[in-house]
Design an enzyme around this catalytic site. Structure first.
Site, PDB file in Angstrom:
ATOM      1  N   PRO A 137       0.851  -1.178   0.000  1.00 24.41           N
ATOM      2  CA  PRO A 137       0.000   0.000   0.000  1.00 24.41           C
ATOM      3  C   PRO A 137       0.896   1.240   0.000  1.00 24.41           C
ATOM      4  O   PRO A 137       1.928   1.243   0.668  1.00 24.41           O
ATOM      5  CB  PRO A 137      -0.777  -0.126   1.305  1.00 24.41           C
ATOM      6  CG  PRO A 137       0.059  -0.997   2.181  1.00 24.41           C
ATOM      7  CD  PRO A 137       0.752  -1.947   1.240  1.00 24.41           C
ATOM      8  N   HIS A 138       0.532   2.221  -0.770  1.00 24.45           N
ATOM      9  CA  HIS A 138       1.389   3.401  -0.823  1.00 24.45           C
ATOM     10  C   HIS A 138       0.609   4.588  -1.342  1.00 24.45           C
ATOM     11  O   HIS A 138      -0.435   4.434  -1.965  1.00 24.45           O
ATOM     12  CB  HIS A 138       2.597   3.145  -1.720  1.00 24.45           C
ATOM     13  CG  HIS A 138       2.266   2.834  -3.143  1.00 24.45           C
ATOM     14  ND1 HIS A 138       1.902   1.567  -3.544  1.00 24.45           N
ATOM     15  CD2 HIS A 138       2.236   3.604  -4.239  1.00 24.45           C
ATOM     16  CE1 HIS A 138       1.671   1.588  -4.845  1.00 24.45           C
ATOM     17  NE2 HIS A 138       1.861   2.808  -5.296  1.00 24.45           N
ATOM     18  N   ALA A 139       1.125   5.763  -1.088  1.00 25.36           N
ATOM     19  CA  ALA A 139       0.491   6.969  -1.619  1.00 25.36           C
ATOM     20  C   ALA A 139       1.462   8.129  -1.539  1.00 25.36           C
ATOM     21  O   ALA A 139       2.353   8.172  -0.687  1.00 25.36           O
ATOM     22  CB  ALA A 139      -0.774   7.316  -0.833  1.00 25.36           C
TER      23      ALA A 139
END
Lengths: 150, 549
Positions: A64-66
């Site tokens: 998960p990343h942003a």
């Protein structure tokens, strides 16, 4: 520049019922460590990314990343889940969860360290070392040693 | 070999670099050189023009558009989703090897055979490529490519525009057609097999069952109910063949704004009974209209609504006008004329009549010419009140046999010469056995649409052979359809099957010869004409958009 990861961003016993819960647990570590300013805002950004395409990868990995305005400095939070968390990979749940937080509009020096991290993620030696690391300090040490911007 | 790759993903901080690393490792392991341009959030360091020039093939591992993609024009391209590049990098490298070899082979072929070749194929390095599939992340898993040999195709559309400067016209057209075909194939397989099943478990009169009887009186214990269900579902799937073909040809040309005009144009092609050739025309018309309209410079205020409103609106309206008025009217008149002429042939030599009907059946498979031949036969069948009127029954037999030959012949060809067909076509070839045996001529459409100039003549020759053989033998048939499932209603069934087998063999031989002529002689192992087949299944986003035809 602050460290990409420190032992306080490592959870070797990540127990979460789904990927959102797992992401939240790790994001809370980032908030506690002062790397993320707004937990829910950051989670919304991660979720938006996750909805575009799930981030599960073969070999039991979830990333998960942003890029988010709520991120202060590029940071990795790492979780190891003995039970596994489903991140949508074809071959089953993720046992290693890498929550990658990037500041919005970060300068390229910042982003290079994340690029280097991403490149290490496809290395099996790297992930196996993380899988068998005995404690949080070892995990942080492995990451800091291995992830060197090119 | 030397490869160039571009990786990109929505956020640009993770997958982009993972894909780059995975591709670099896989290329190195396979003994190749690769240069990867990571179009990530940190900005991309562009690969130099000389590296691109030296590259044997280009890999796009991209879930969003590739920036400055025209730099790579003319190179064989393999397009995959960024995730696929991460999880199956060695496969992607293998695909790139194949694309590169195939491109090399077709250059050799074009140079060697030169003569009648079209303007396009020669210097553009033929090869594969993805026609315009970059725009949307949901489509990016499907990698198209072709290589099915390049000749100028009939399409009535304008040739190369500015953006096509890199690749030749023939190559482009082939890529557009292949894109449409690859999205159509699942509909052919699903619909065709369901209809075949319905004939298998019901009888040929199953087609008379009303849809309402399935809805209201479905009985899970009744085989007739199941047959009727399969028939109606299969028919619905078939209703999408031409719209999907047209829609994705237009999509390949103009990206997303082309989808609406293409699909609607395809549906209108069905309404005016223009068949799949009409659908191909609709795809090109809709696609180029959308492309042109989207290039009209407009003010900032309008720019945002161009791709979602203005372009599809105008392109769809004009495509509709062309399909209904310019194409529909003359087509219907021509069909009427053809019908009259055919009816006037009574008393002609029966064997020649059989050959003629065969040619017509195979020409457009469900299009106007095919329909005239088929209607000619079924009208005769209806008129043949008495068994004594056996000529009409023989004509029916010839028409059905000629309609069974095309899919069977192509299925045979895919088995005999695998290398001449794309993986998608070979898959389709497996279904084509059943479709052909069930007199579902549409099973041949994917082959014909992908390479009309070589496939259609081959089909016509084979069907003409079968048609004349059946007329010569004098088989009779009392059902208007059903294929081998109505064997009980066929006179001299063994000879009938032999006639069909003979025609199928002729078709297969013609296709193999024509397709081989365009290939390099030394292409031995590589160059199956495609690097298709990858990550995700196609067409996850389209279903809802289509009008019923």
């Amino acid at each position: 520049m602050s460290e990409l990861i420190t032992p306080e961003f490592v959870d070797l016993d990540l127990d979460a019922e789904d990927k959102h819960a797992a992401t939240r647990r790790l994001a809370e570590l980032l908030v506690a460590g002062g790397r993320v300013t707004d937990l829910d805002g950051f989670l919304a950004d991660v979720r938006a990314r996750e909805e575009q395409m799930s981030t599960g990868l073969p070999g039991g990995i979830g990333i998960p990343h942003a890029k988010s305005m709520h991120v202060v400095t590029p940071t990795l939070a790492f979780g190891r889940s003995p039970a596994g968390v489903d991140f949508g990979a074809d071959d089953g749940p993720a046992r290693l969860v890498f929550l990658i937080a990037a500041p919005d509009g970060g300068d390229s020096e910042h982003l290079q360290i994340l690029a280097a991290l991403a490149r290490r993620l496809v290395s099996q030696e790297f992930t196996e070392a993380l899988l068998s690391a005995p404690d949080a300090a070892t995990v942080a040490g492995i990451v800091m040693r291995e992830v060197v911007p090119s | 070999m030397k490869f160039v790759a571009v990786s990109s993903c929505p956020t640009g901080i993770a997958h982009t670099y993972m894909a780059a690393e995975a591709l670099e490792q896989a290329a190195r392991a396979a003994g190749h050189e690769i240069t990867v341009e990571t179009q990530g959030a940190g900005g991309a360091k562009a690969v130099s023009a000389s590296i691109i020039a030296d590259a044997d093939a280009v890999i796009f591992a991209a879930d969003i558009g590739v920036r400055d993609r025209e730099r790579f024009d003319g190179k064989p391209v393999v397009t995959v989703s960024v995730k696929h590049a991460i999880s199956s990098a060695p496969d992607v490298i293998t695909q790139a090897e194949r694309a590169a070899r195939e491109a090399g082979a077709s250059v050799a072929a074009a140079q060697g055979a030169a003569g009648g070749a079209g303007e396009g194929a020669a210097e553009d390095s033929g090869g594969s490529g993805t026609a315009g599939l970059s725009g949307a992340s949901e489509s990016s898993g499907a990698s198209e490519s072709s290589g099915a040999s390049g000749a100028p195709e009939p399409s009535g559309s304008s040739p190369a525009t500015k953006v096509t400067s890199g690749a030749g016209v023939g190559t482009r057209i082939r890529q557009w057609l292949m894109t449409g075909v690859s999205y159509m194939i699942p509909f052919v397989a699903a619909g065709g097999i369901l209809i075949a099943l319905s004939f298998m478990i019901g009888d040929y009169e199953i087609v008379e069952t009303e849809l309402s009887s399935v809805v209201e009186d479905f009985n899970p214990l009744s085989s007739t109910s199941w047959a009727a269900l399969f028939y109606h579902v299969g028919s619905s799937a078939f209703g999408f063949l031409v719209p999907i073909l047209a829609g994705f040809i237009a999509f390949a040309i103009a990206d997303r704004p082309g989808l609406a005009p293409g699909i609607v144009g395809g549906a209108l092609a069905m309404s005016v009974e223009a068949g799949f050739l009409g659908g191909i025309a609709a795809g090109f018309i809709g696609g180029f209209l959308a492309l042109w309209i989207s290039r009209i410079p407009v003010g900032k205020a309008l720019r945002g609504v161009m791709p979602v409103v203005v372009t599809p609106l105008l392109a769809t309206a004009v495509t509709g006008l062309i399909m209904l008025v310019l194409l529909g009217g003359p087509l219907s008149a021509a069909a009427d004329g053809l019908e009259e002429w055919l009816n006037g042939l009574t008393g002609a030599n029966l064997i020649l009549l059989g050959a003629l009907l065969g040619l017509m059946m195979a020409f457009d498979m469900g299009g106007p010419v095919n329909k005239v031949a088929y209607t000619f036969a079924t009208t005769g069948l209806a008129g043949a009140a008495t068994a004594a009127d056996s000529t009409n029954l023989t004509i029916m037999a010839a028409v059905m046999a000629a309609g069974m030959t095309p899919p069977l012949g192509l299925a045979l060809a895919t088995v005999v010469r695998k290398r001449l067909f794309t993986p998608a076509e070979r898959e389709n070839g497996r279904a084509a056995w059943l479709l052909g045996a069930s007199f579902i001529t549409e099973g041949a459409i994917p082959f014909a649409a992908a390479d009309p100039l070589r496939v259609i003549p081959s089909l016509m020759v084979g069907s003409a052979a079968t048609g004349s053989l059946v007329m010569g033998i004098g088989n009779t048939l009392r059902a208007p359809h059903g294929g081998i499932w109505v064997t009980g209603l066929i006179g001299q069934p063994v000879l009938y099957v032999l006639a069909i087998a003979a025609g199928a063999a002729v078709t297969a031989a013609c296709v193999i010869v024509l397709k081989s002529l365009r290939r390099a002689p030394d292409e031995a192992s590589p160059a199956t004409p495609a690097t298709t087949a990858t990550a995700s299944a196609p067409a996850t986003t389209t279903g809802s958009a289509t009008a019923s035809a």
